[in-house]
Design a protein around this motif. Structure first.
Motif, PDB file in Angstrom:
ATOM      1  N   ARG A 120      20.124 -15.832   7.673  1.00 49.65           N
ATOM      2  CA  ARG A 120      21.640 -15.318   7.267  1.00 49.65           C
ATOM      3  C   ARG A 120      20.784 -14.506   5.797  1.00 49.65           C
ATOM      4  O   ARG A 120      21.953 -15.129   4.564  1.00 49.65           O
ATOM      5  CB  ARG A 120      22.303 -16.099   7.106  1.00 49.65           C
ATOM      6  N   THR A 125      24.155 -12.651   3.805  1.00 49.15           N
ATOM      7  CA  THR A 125      25.773 -13.928   3.217  1.00 49.15           C
ATOM      8  C   THR A 125      24.517 -15.169   1.758  1.00 49.15           C
ATOM      9  O   THR A 125      25.050 -14.913   0.640  1.00 49.15           O
ATOM     10  CB  THR A 125      25.337 -14.619   4.225  1.00 49.15           C
ATOM     11  N   ASP A 142      27.430 -18.895   3.530  1.00 49.75           N
ATOM     12  CA  ASP A 142      28.225 -17.889   4.038  1.00 49.75           C
ATOM     13  C   ASP A 142      29.614 -18.177   2.996  1.00 49.75           C
ATOM     14  O   ASP A 142      30.526 -17.425   3.100  1.00 49.75           O
ATOM     15  CB  ASP A 142      28.660 -17.662   5.259  1.00 49.75           C
ATOM     16  N   HIS A 159      28.748 -12.728   9.337  1.00 48.95           N
ATOM     17  CA  HIS A 159      27.928 -12.795   9.451  1.00 48.95           C
ATOM     18  C   HIS A 159      28.260 -12.692  11.407  1.00 48.95           C
ATOM     19  O   HIS A 159      29.585 -13.046  12.178  1.00 48.95           O
ATOM     20  CB  HIS A 159      27.204 -14.281   9.246  1.00 48.95           C
TER      21      HIS A 159
END
Ligand code: UDP
Ligand code: MN
Length: 223
Positions: A58, A61, A121, A214
């Protein structure tokens, strides 16, 4: 040394920018110590907080969150250290396990007063959402942009959760048994209530977070 005074108003604005280069950011912020920690030098911090960010794949983020989180915590004069807990490999994600593991590692490094479990996030929007250690487990992410800033359900404590170390130990941490997506957050809500504690939350206008887009993770079949 005098104890730090908590800010009563917003001292800065968070920015949503996923083009920030983390190496560049760390060069521009030499006050952040290797290992990702910082403490105020002009006053004695009221809280020493370990941050645990569960993570896999991720980066976008994370690039938004890390710079903002550092800046918010410094404005709040928190003594903090950020632990990024990354699950390696391609096996099914288990958020509870990597959060528990990072918690245990954090305990070997420093005697923190509390721990904050923080999704990668969720970007805090309001400086007055103080990450000072709570007297009861505190669900910080009350309203989230992707849910149009409306509350979801009362027992929901996923997203950002801050707990005293002794409370987290008392409830025996997160369950290790939720594979895939979700469940571990509802489970710890029950653990907390069954241990005789209750949750607290900041006011709705304060506990606001922006969720960086996401792709949706696979759902956990238990849900
Ligand atoms: N997460 C991650 N990689 C994944 C799935 C989850 O890093 O593939 C972490 C990340 O911190 C994320 C959190 O687990 O913010 C919660 O997962 P997700 O955001 O998918 O759940 P949501 O609450 O958005 O449904
Ligand atoms: Mn999410």
């Amino acid at each position: 040394m005098v104890r730090c005074v908590l800010p009563r108003k917003e001292l800065g604005k968070t920015v949503i920018d996923d083009s920030i280069d983390l190496h560049q950011f760390s060069k521009e912020h030499p006050e952040i110590q290797p290992g990702g920690w910082w403490k105020p030098r002009d006053c004695k911090a009221r809280s020493r907080v370990a941050f645990v960010i569960p993570f896999r794949d991720r980066w976008k983020t994370l690039r938004v969150l890390l710079p903002q989180l550092h800046l918010v915590l410094q404005r709040q004069k928190i003594h903090y250290r950020i632990f990024l807990s990354e699950q390696s490999g391609n096996e099914t994600f288990n958020k509870g396990r990597i959060m528990n593991a990072a918690f245990l590692e954090s305990q070997k490094i420093f005697s923190f007063d509390c721990v904050t479990f923080h999704d990668a996030d969720l970007i805090p929007e309001n400086d007055r959402n103080l990450y000072v250690c709570p007297y009861m487990p505190r669900h910080m992410s009350v309203l989230v942009s992707t849910l149009n800033y409306t509350g979801f359900y009362n027992l929901l404590i996923g997203g950002v959760l801050e707990m005293n170390i002794s409370h987290f130990r008392d409830v025996n941490g997160y369950s290790n048994e939720y594979w895939g997506w979700g469940g571990e957050d509802d489970d710890i809500a029950f653990r907390i209530e069954n241990s005789g504690y209750h949750f607290i939350r900041p006011p709705r206008e304060v506990g606001r977070y922006f969720m960086v887009e996401h792709k949706k993770a696979y759902r956990n079949p238990q849900r």
